[in-house]
Design an enzyme around this catalytic site. Structure first.
Site, PDB file in Angstrom:
ATOM      1  N   TYR A 153       0.833  -1.208   0.000  1.00 33.09           N
ATOM      2  CA  TYR A 153       0.000   0.000   0.000  1.00 33.09           C
ATOM      3  C   TYR A 153       0.868   1.259   0.000  1.00 33.09           C
ATOM      4  CZ  TYR A 153      -3.953   2.987   1.485  1.00 33.09           C
ATOM      5  OH  TYR A 153      -4.927   3.960   1.574  1.00 33.09           O
ATOM      6  N   LYS A 157       0.923   4.042  -2.927  1.00 31.04           N
ATOM      7  CA  LYS A 157       0.533   5.428  -2.668  1.00 31.04           C
ATOM      8  C   LYS A 157       1.672   6.405  -2.941  1.00 31.04           C
ATOM      9  CE  LYS A 157      -3.797   4.981  -1.542  1.00 31.04           C
ATOM     10  NZ  LYS A 157      -4.813   5.410  -2.542  1.00 31.04           N
TER      11      LYS A 157
END
Length: 252
Positions: A153, A157
C-alpha cells in the site's frame, strides 16, 4: 463552459471517501459518474445525488481491467457527458508484514491503486485535452511516507504521487491540472476493517490514533471531499503537481 455542463468521474465511489467526494462534486454542480466494482453498490449514492437535484450515473467497473475501463469511460461520455474531472480514489488493502505478504497481496494492491489510476487517466485525458480544461485528483495516503505492515500500500501510494507530478508536467499546457490528496486517519469502512483485523474495537482504535493528531479528532470523508472540491474548481487552475496532506497536522 460552465461547471453545470461538466462531468466528473469518481472511482471507488460506492462508500467511504469516494461516496463523500461524489456527493460533494454533485453539490458543486458537476454531473457525477459513480464508479465501483459493483454497479448495484453505487445505487444509494446515485439516489442521494438525484434526490438533491443532481445528475449522475452508476457504473460498475474493475479499474484494473483495460477493456472495462475504456468501455466505462465511453459509456459515461455518451450517457452523462464527456468527462473533464477525474478522481482516482478506488483502493483496497492487503496488509501484512513483508515476510508474510504474498505475491497476490502485492499485485492486487498495485493493480487497483496504480494500474487503475493509470488506465482511468489515460482513458479520460483525451476528453480533457480536447476541452482545453481538466482536473485530475489522485488519492494517495500518509502511508506513502512508510507504514509498518503496508509495504504494498505504501509503495502504491508513493507511486501515485510520482504519477501525479508527471501528469502535471505532461498535461499542463492543455489546461489540465493534476494533484494528489494524502489523507491521514479517516473514519471509513476501510479503517473499521483494519480495527477488526487487529482485534480491537473501532472506538479504541480511533482513540489510539487520535491522540497523536494535532487537531484532536479523526478525519471524515467530508474533509477529503472539501479538498477535492478545491482542486476541481475553476479557481485552482494555477495549482498543479501538488500533494496535499489532509491529516489534521503536519506530514511529509
Amino acid at each position: 463552459m460552465t461547471t453545470s455542463t461538466r462531468t466528473a468521474i469518481v472511482t471507488g465511489a460506492a462508500r467511504g471517501i469516494g461516496a463523500g467526494v461524489a456527493r460533494r462534486l454533485a453539490e458543486d454542480g458537476f454531473a457525477v459518474a459513480v464508479l465501483d466494482l459493483d454497479e448495484t453498490a453505487c445505487k444509494d449514492v446515485l439516489a442521494e445525488i438525484e434526490a438533491a437535484g443532481g445528475r449522475g450515473l452508476a457504473v460498475g467497473v474493475d479499474v484494473a481491467d483495460e477493456d472495462a475501463v475504456q468501455a466505462a469511460v465511453e459509456r459515461i461520455a455518451a450517457e452523462l457527458g464527456e468527462p473533464t474531472v477525474l478522481v482516482n480514489n478506488a483502493g483496497i488493502i492487503r496488509d501484512n508484514l513483508l515476510f508474510k505478504m504474498t505475491t497476490s497481496d502485492w499485485d492486487a494492491v498495485m493493480n487497483v491503486h496504480l494500474r487503475g489510476a493509470f488506465l482511468m487517466t489515460r482513458a479520460v485525458q483525451g476528453y480533457m485535452t480536447k476541452a482545453g480544461w481538466g482536473r485530475i485528483v489522485n488519492l494517495s495516503s500518509i502511508s506513502a511516507l512508510g507504514n509498518r505492515g503496508q509495504a504494498n500500500y505504501a509503495a502504491a501510494k508513493a507511486g501515485v504521487q510520482g504519477f501525479t507530478k508527471t501528469l502535471a508536467f505532461e498535461l499542463g499546457r492543455f489546461g489540465v491540472t493534476a494533484n494528489a490528496i494524502a489523507p491521514g486517519f479517516i473514519e471509513t469502512e476501510m479503517t473499521m476493517a483494519t480495527a477488526e483485523r487487529m482485534g480491537v474495537s473501532f472506538d479504541d482504535f480511533k482513540a489510539a490514533v487520535v491522540k497523536d493528531i494535532p487537531v484532536g479528532r479523526g478525519g471524515l470523508p467530508a474533509d477529503i471531499a472539501h479538498a477535492v472540491s478545491f482542486f476541481a474548481s475553476e479557481g485552482a487552475g494555477f495549482v498543479s503537481g501538488q500533494v496535499l496532506y489532509v491529516a489534521g497536522g503536519p506530514k511529509a
